[in-house]
Design a protein around this motif. Sequence first.
Motif, PDB file in Angstrom:
ATOM      1  N   ASN A  34       0.824  -1.213   0.000  1.00 42.36           N
ATOM      2  CA  ASN A  34       0.000   0.000   0.000  1.00 42.36           C
ATOM      3  C   ASN A  34       0.859   1.264   0.000  1.00 42.36           C
ATOM      4  O   ASN A  34       0.562   2.233  -0.715  1.00 42.36           O
ATOM      5  CB  ASN A  34      -0.934   0.002   1.212  1.00 42.36           C
ATOM      6  N   VAL A  35       1.917   1.252   0.798  1.00 39.29           N
ATOM      7  CA  VAL A  35       2.834   2.398   0.826  1.00 39.29           C
ATOM      8  C   VAL A  35       3.539   2.542  -0.516  1.00 39.29           C
ATOM      9  O   VAL A  35       3.729   3.657  -1.023  1.00 39.29           O
ATOM     10  CB  VAL A  35       3.860   2.249   1.969  1.00 39.29           C
ATOM     11  N   ALA A  36       3.918   1.412  -1.112  1.00 44.34           N
ATOM     12  CA  ALA A  36       4.597   1.436  -2.410  1.00 44.34           C
ATOM     13  C   ALA A  36       3.696   2.014  -3.505  1.00 44.34           C
ATOM     14  O   ALA A  36       4.172   2.678  -4.427  1.00 44.34           O
ATOM     15  CB  ALA A  36       5.052   0.033  -2.792  1.00 44.34           C
ATOM     16  N   ILE A  37       2.397   1.764  -3.418  1.00 47.80           N
ATOM     17  CA  ILE A  37       1.458   2.318  -4.396  1.00 47.80           C
ATOM     18  C   ILE A  37       1.469   3.845  -4.330  1.00 47.80           C
ATOM     19  O   ILE A  37       1.541   4.533  -5.358  1.00 47.80           O
ATOM     20  CB  ILE A  37       0.026   1.794  -4.141  1.00 47.80           C
ATOM     21  N   ILE A  38       1.406   4.380  -3.104  1.00 47.78           N
ATOM     22  CA  ILE A  38       1.430   5.835  -2.938  1.00 47.78           C
ATOM     23  C   ILE A  38       2.761   6.401  -3.430  1.00 47.78           C
ATOM     24  O   ILE A  38       2.805   7.434  -4.110  1.00 47.78           O
ATOM     25  CB  ILE A  38       1.195   6.204  -1.461  1.00 47.78           C
ATOM     26  N   ALA A  39       3.867   5.704  -3.090  1.00 47.98           N
ATOM     27  CA  ALA A  39       5.191   6.148  -3.534  1.00 47.98           C
ATOM     28  C   ALA A  39       5.304   6.108  -5.055  1.00 47.98           C
ATOM     29  O   ALA A  39       5.938   6.975  -5.669  1.00 47.98           O
ATOM     30  CB  ALA A  39       6.274   5.281  -2.900  1.00 47.98           C
ATOM     31  N   MET A  40       4.687   5.107  -5.683  1.00 48.65           N
ATOM     32  CA  MET A  40       4.701   5.002  -7.138  1.00 48.65           C
ATOM     33  C   MET A  40       3.975   6.188  -7.778  1.00 48.65           C
ATOM     34  O   MET A  40       4.470   6.792  -8.740  1.00 48.65           O
ATOM     35  CB  MET A  40       4.039   3.698  -7.583  1.00 48.65           C
ATOM     36  N   ILE A  41       2.817   6.519  -7.234  1.00 49.83           N
ATOM     37  CA  ILE A  41       2.059   7.666  -7.754  1.00 49.83           C
ATOM     38  C   ILE A  41       2.870   8.952  -7.603  1.00 49.83           C
ATOM     39  O   ILE A  41       2.936   9.779  -8.521  1.00 49.83           O
ATOM     40  CB  ILE A  41       0.705   7.791  -7.021  1.00 49.83           C
ATOM     41  N   LEU A  42       3.509   9.101  -6.429  1.00 47.02           N
ATOM     42  CA  LEU A  42       4.360  10.270  -6.201  1.00 47.02           C
ATOM     43  C   LEU A  42       5.510  10.304  -7.196  1.00 47.02           C
ATOM     44  O   LEU A  42       5.844  11.368  -7.744  1.00 47.02           O
ATOM     45  CB  LEU A  42       4.911  10.230  -4.770  1.00 47.02           C
ATOM     46  N   ASN A  43       6.109   9.145  -7.465  1.00 50.36           N
ATOM     47  CA  ASN A  43       7.227   9.066  -8.408  1.00 50.36           C
ATOM     48  C   ASN A  43       6.803   9.491  -9.809  1.00 50.36           C
ATOM     49  O   ASN A  43       7.531  10.229 -10.495  1.00 50.36           O
ATOM     50  CB  ASN A  43       7.774   7.636  -8.428  1.00 50.36           C
ATOM     51  N   ILE A  44       5.638   9.048 -10.246  1.00 49.51           N
ATOM     52  CA  ILE A  44       5.151   9.398 -11.583  1.00 49.51           C
ATOM     53  C   ILE A  44       4.893  10.903 -11.679  1.00 49.51           C
ATOM     54  O   ILE A  44       5.255  11.556 -12.677  1.00 49.51           O
ATOM     55  CB  ILE A  44       3.879   8.597 -11.916  1.00 49.51           C
ATOM     56  N   ILE A  45       4.269  11.463 -10.641  1.00 44.43           N
ATOM     57  CA  ILE A  45       3.985  12.906 -10.640  1.00 44.43           C
ATOM     58  C   ILE A  45       5.287  13.702 -10.679  1.00 44.43           C
ATOM     59  O   ILE A  45       5.429  14.659 -11.458  1.00 44.43           O
ATOM     60  CB  ILE A  45       3.160  13.290  -9.391  1.00 44.43           C
ATOM     61  N   LEU A  46       6.245  13.295  -9.840  1.00 45.14           N
ATOM     62  CA  LEU A  46       7.539  13.980  -9.827  1.00 45.14           C
ATOM     63  C   LEU A  46       8.274  13.813 -11.151  1.00 45.14           C
ATOM     64  O   LEU A  46       8.967  14.736 -11.609  1.00 45.14           O
ATOM     65  CB  LEU A  46       8.394  13.436  -8.676  1.00 45.14           C
ATOM     66  N   ASN A  47       8.160  12.637 -11.777  1.00 46.11           N
ATOM     67  CA  ASN A  47       8.761  12.424 -13.100  1.00 46.11           C
ATOM     68  C   ASN A  47       8.281  13.474 -14.087  1.00 46.11           C
ATOM     69  O   ASN A  47       9.076  14.108 -14.800  1.00 46.11           O
ATOM     70  CB  ASN A  47       8.390  11.031 -13.626  1.00 46.11           C
ATOM     71  N   LEU A  48       6.973  13.648 -14.129  1.00 42.07           N
ATOM     72  CA  LEU A  48       6.377  14.571 -15.101  1.00 42.07           C
ATOM     73  C   LEU A  48       6.763  16.021 -14.825  1.00 42.07           C
ATOM     74  O   LEU A  48       6.847  16.837 -15.749  1.00 42.07           O
ATOM     75  CB  LEU A  48       4.848  14.423 -15.077  1.00 42.07           C
ATOM     76  N   ILE A  49       7.007  16.335 -13.542  1.00 39.88           N
ATOM     77  CA  ILE A  49       7.400  17.702 -13.185  1.00 39.88           C
ATOM     78  C   ILE A  49       8.893  17.930 -13.412  1.00 39.88           C
ATOM     79  O   ILE A  49       9.306  18.877 -14.094  1.00 39.88           O
ATOM     80  CB  ILE A  49       7.042  18.002 -11.711  1.00 39.88           C
ATOM     81  N   LEU A  50       9.712  17.054 -12.853  1.00 39.43           N
ATOM     82  CA  LEU A  50      11.168  17.253 -12.860  1.00 39.43           C
ATOM     83  C   LEU A  50      11.799  17.027 -14.221  1.00 39.43           C
ATOM     84  O   LEU A  50      12.864  17.584 -14.511  1.00 39.43           O
ATOM     85  CB  LEU A  50      11.817  16.325 -11.829  1.00 39.43           C
ATOM     86  N   ILE A  51      11.160  16.214 -15.062  1.00 39.27           N
ATOM     87  CA  ILE A  51      11.727  15.944 -16.388  1.00 39.27           C
ATOM     88  C   ILE A  51      11.798  17.209 -17.235  1.00 39.27           C
ATOM     89  O   ILE A  51      12.637  17.337 -18.129  1.00 39.27           O
ATOM     90  CB  ILE A  51      10.897  14.849 -17.114  1.00 39.27           C
ATOM     91  N   ARG A  52      10.947  18.184 -16.937  1.00 40.62           N
ATOM     92  CA  ARG A  52      10.942  19.442 -17.694  1.00 40.62           C
ATOM     93  C   ARG A  52      12.178  20.287 -17.398  1.00 40.62           C
ATOM     94  O   ARG A  52      12.613  21.067 -18.239  1.00 40.62           O
ATOM     95  CB  ARG A  52       9.686  20.247 -17.349  1.00 40.62           C
ATOM     96  N   PHE A  53      12.700  20.134 -16.187  1.00 35.93           N
ATOM     97  CA  PHE A  53      13.833  20.966 -15.774  1.00 35.93           C
ATOM     98  C   PHE A  53      15.165  20.220 -15.815  1.00 35.93           C
ATOM     99  O   PHE A  53      16.201  20.806 -16.134  1.00 35.93           O
ATOM    100  CB  PHE A  53      13.594  21.475 -14.339  1.00 35.93           C
ATOM    101  N   LEU A  54      15.142  18.920 -15.499  1.00 36.54           N
ATOM    102  CA  LEU A  54      16.382  18.156 -15.371  1.00 36.54           C
ATOM    103  C   LEU A  54      16.493  17.009 -16.372  1.00 36.54           C
ATOM    104  O   LEU A  54      17.455  16.249 -16.329  1.00 36.54           O
ATOM    105  CB  LEU A  54      16.497  17.590 -13.942  1.00 36.54           C
ATOM    106  N   ARG A  55      15.482  16.868 -17.236  1.00 34.83           N
ATOM    107  CA  ARG A  55      15.445  15.802 -18.233  1.00 34.83           C
ATOM    108  C   ARG A  55      15.659  14.439 -17.575  1.00 34.83           C
ATOM    109  O   ARG A  55      14.953  14.100 -16.641  1.00 34.83           O
ATOM    110  CB  ARG A  55      16.465  16.103 -19.348  1.00 34.83           C
ATOM    111  N   TRP A  56      16.626  13.626 -18.029  1.00 31.55           N
ATOM    112  CA  TRP A  56      16.812  12.287 -17.452  1.00 31.55           C
ATOM    113  C   TRP A  56      17.270  12.359 -15.993  1.00 31.55           C
ATOM    114  O   TRP A  56      16.993  11.452 -15.218  1.00 31.55           O
ATOM    115  CB  TRP A  56      17.808  11.480 -18.279  1.00 31.55           C
TER     116      TRP A  56
END
Length: 538
Positions: free
Chosen positions: A398-420
């Motif tokens: 259950n915790v991993a599910i929340i962390a996964m969602i957070l990871n995806i959201i952060l991916n979409l945000i941070l990829i714009r500034f830091l790319r890979w």
Amino acid sequence: MPETDFHNKKEITKSSFTFGIFTLISRVSGFARDMAIAYIFGTSFVADAFLVAFRIPNTFRRFVGEGALNPAFIPVFADYLKTGDKKQINQMISAVFTFITIIVSAIVVLSIIFAKPIVQVLTLNFSNFDDKFNLTVILLRIIFPYLLMVSLAALMMGILNSIKNFWISAAAPIALNLSLIFAMIFISPLFGDTPEKKVYGLALGVLVGGILQFAFQFIPVIMKGFHIYPFFKFAHEGLRKVIRLMLPTIYGQAIHEVNIIVDTMLAWGLGTGAVSYLYYSNHLMQLPLGVFTIAISTVILPLLSRNVANNSKDEFKKSLFYGMEMVLFIMLPCSIILLLGGKEIIYILFERGKFDHISTMETYFTLCFYSIGLVFISGVRIMVQAFYANKDTKTPVNVAIIAMILNIILNLILIRFLRWGGLALATSISAMFNFSVLIILLKKRVPEIRWSEDITAFLKIIGASFVMAVSAGIIRILFAPDKIILIQNQFLNYIIFLVILCCLSGGIYLLSCHLSKVEVMSTLFKIFLHKEKKEIRK
């Protein structure tokens, strides 16, 4: 130190050391493999195509292989071993072996047929069928049968681990790595001179490596007296128990794999090289993680489980705290070295052939963000075992599910500034979140745990690590190989710098730990000198 407490710490340390040694050898051979791939294919579209094609069956492998199978198989198999009934034991193994062979063979056939839509979905590419895309599809069809071999190898691993034979399964990946190296040297040239043609030899090397990995473990299993044969009794009670236990572990593995797939999909869209930057930097991070953290987490689970079964809550707490201290004691210095010496490490390992200076700098850029989360990723591995020992598999998922969602959201945000680099940073931040939440929830699950009791030990290690980081930064400024030429050969110059960085900063770290009386370091010395002292007394 009480005798029981010392015995538990000795068990964790000695078993982790043995497991870690063979894992280290395996990882070193893996780096030799990656060095060969980097030399021949660099970070070109051919490298991206192969890495994606290779990653897809490895993703399936974690669902039907050691990732989900072993946690379900080993407890059930242990019950059969207790009976001592060889016929029942062999029937149980054969039922699982036959079931896996049928299921995985079906997955392989379907994946070969539908390789193109699989690549489309996993790369989010539904229109641009360029050379990279078409090559990925072809390579995937060649490589996918590898899944069957490594799935059966995972079953052999479970059998060997159940009889306390860990080194064979830890060493088995060496066969795959050597097969790939052999294929690149001797088979790839037979297909042509260009990377686009040579890569087919590498794909065949994967298949041969899978067969060798299975054989390397299958032969010792047979030599131990087990008999495996086609057994089509799918109603077998042992098989049914394994399947029931596998379902939640598959769910947990799915969460982990979604993170990897999302990172790969987003990196694919960033252009040529992005997938490779993530791959090489992640593999560098996985070296200390695989050698130390995986070893500690592997051996600590049975010990914690025994503590729970015996209702030894105090021993459970001490074993868990010791495991966490060991991880912190080892992983913090590793993070510092990767941050301040990562560029030189990448240059030494990979910068040759098609892997140029730009590839080195972009891989190092990504590695820096992965390094930030190394401690938290390691911490999650240990904390999850504490929940499993208490027969609680739902909370970590259950915790991993929340962390996964957070990871995806952060991916979409941070990829714009830091790319890979943003993808790597998102992984680190989500790991930090996962670790923090697990600490809080474990306290509720096991009220006897009081993190405040061990906070002093943690702070001492963190303080010593801070001193090491400052000293390593000063060493970086004084002896930076780009500014100070210690020797004319750049390769040797970088090696000398890394030796100076590791020895001086590492020595300062150990001295700081000694002066601040870090208990885990004293315990490690006692454990490894315990036998010698006993012999001297005799």
